[in-house]
Design a protein around this motif. Structure first.
Motif, PDB file in Angstrom:
ATOM      1  N   GLU A 249       0.750  -1.191   0.029  1.00  0.00           N
ATOM      2  CA  GLU A 249       0.201  -0.036  -0.041  1.00  0.00           C
ATOM      3  C   GLU A 249       0.573   1.147   0.085  1.00  0.00           C
ATOM      4  O   GLU A 249       0.327   2.729  -1.077  1.00  0.00           O
ATOM      5  N   GLU A 250       1.844   1.161   0.529  1.00  0.00           N
ATOM      6  CA  GLU A 250       2.863   2.615   0.761  1.00  0.00           C
ATOM      7  C   GLU A 250       3.113   2.808  -0.306  1.00  0.00           C
ATOM      8  O   GLU A 250       3.895   4.042  -0.892  1.00  0.00           O
ATOM      9  N   LEU A 251       3.800   1.733  -0.748  1.00  0.00           N
ATOM     10  CA  LEU A 251       4.205   2.261  -2.366  1.00  0.00           C
ATOM     11  C   LEU A 251       3.746   2.293  -3.883  1.00  0.00           C
ATOM     12  O   LEU A 251       4.022   3.205  -4.718  1.00  0.00           O
ATOM     13  N   ASP A 252       2.334   1.818  -3.613  1.00  0.00           N
ATOM     14  CA  ASP A 252       1.030   1.627  -4.797  1.00  0.00           C
ATOM     15  C   ASP A 252       1.129   1.127  -4.917  1.00  0.00           C
ATOM     16  O   ASP A 252       1.714   1.022  -6.784  1.00  0.00           O
ATOM     17  N   ALA A 253       2.206  -0.606  -4.946  1.00  0.00           N
ATOM     18  CA  ALA A 253       2.736  -1.402  -5.859  1.00  0.00           C
ATOM     19  C   ALA A 253       2.627  -3.649  -5.467  1.00  0.00           C
ATOM     20  O   ALA A 253       1.950  -3.200  -4.450  1.00  0.00           O
ATOM     21  N   THR A 254       2.752  -3.377  -6.695  1.00  0.00           N
ATOM     22  CA  THR A 254       1.866  -4.985  -6.693  1.00  0.00           C
ATOM     23  C   THR A 254       2.819  -5.973  -7.824  1.00  0.00           C
ATOM     24  O   THR A 254       3.378  -5.330  -9.504  1.00  0.00           O
TER      25      THR A 254
END
Length: 262
Positions: A249-254
């Motif tokens: 969530e913090e990096l908005d990364a998947t």
């Protein structure tokens, strides 16, 4: 070198903020450090206000605590890709054989070289400017950078023997490229952005190739958007890989991983 102290930093920050630079204070300090005269600073600021990526003006980008050289046109490493590096490092195992596809500047390759002790590490990209940039960033490491499409330029003796394949391949749908920030869509090489009609054209090809290039038990790790998870997982399964998803969530990364069954 820095410009003289009498330069009005507050005015510079206001100028950058008015142009839409969200981190205007930080950018002002970086531009001040990069310029060796008021004239040089004025030129850098003019180019930044016109929409040129800050990283191109500085000649480098920060990624995973490293300073990565970035040439004009080369894909600028994103902060979110740190998740791909983290997940890949967790899955790599001891002395892995690693290939980084769509390597761009070589940022991911270099970050993995700092975290792993690979017995073989290589990168590849289809864009000649990116290959040249990556070779400069990886100079001094035993990490060749190949020019070509995905797995095609890799040495055939590594087919079926790779423990880890990473790929920050393009995953923006073609129609959405026009909606990207100007500094990306107008300045970065299109082949690094456009992922085809649904954004997964290149990633499907990566998955299909990985099923043949990975050793049994080896892993593929790629970056994607959250809304692509189901379709990409299905593509991994169709290629014979076992998919898993990791989100930060913090990096908005998947990151999506695919393991070749042992």
């Amino acid at each position: 070198m820095t410009v003289p102290s009498h330069i009005d930093r507050s005015a510079l920050v206001r100028q950058l903020r008015a142009a839409g630079c969200v981190f205007a204070e930080d950018e002002a300090e970086l531009l001040l450090d990069a310029a060796d005269s008021p004239e040089a600073l004025a030129g850098l600021v003019e180019r930044r206000i016109a929409g040129e990526p800050l990283e191109y003006l500085l000649g480098w980008a920060e990624f995973c605590g490293l300073r990565i050289a970035v040439d004009p046109g080369v894909f600028v490493p994103r902060r979110r890709t740190a998740l791909l590096v983290e997940v890949a490092a967790e899955l790599a195992g001891p002395s892995p054989a690693v290939a980084d596809l769509c390597c761009g500047s070589g940022a991911t390759t270099l970050a993995l070289a700092r975290r792993l002790a690979p017995r073989w590490l290589a990168a590849a990209d289809i864009d000649p400017a990116s290959v040249a940039c990556a070779r400069r960033n990886l100079a001094g490491l035993a990490a060749p950078v190949f020019e070509g499409d995905l797995f095609a330029p890799l040495p055939q003796q590594w087919r079926g023997r790779l423990d880890l394949v990473v790929a920050n391949a393009p995953y923006v749908p073609t129609a959405a490229v026009a909606l990207m920030p100007q500094e990306a869509r107008l300045h970065e090489v299109p082949v690094a952005l456009d992922g085809g009609p649904d954004g997964l054209s290149v990633l499907r090809r990566v998955a299909a190739g990985a099923a043949h290039w990975l050793a049994p038990g080896g892993h593929l790790v790629v970056e994607a958007s959250e809304r692509q998870i189901d379709a990409l997982s299905a593509a991994f399964t169709a290629a014979g890989l076992v998919p898993r998803v990791r989100h930060d969530e913090e990096l908005d990364a998947t990151a999506v991983t695919g393991r070749r069954p042992a």
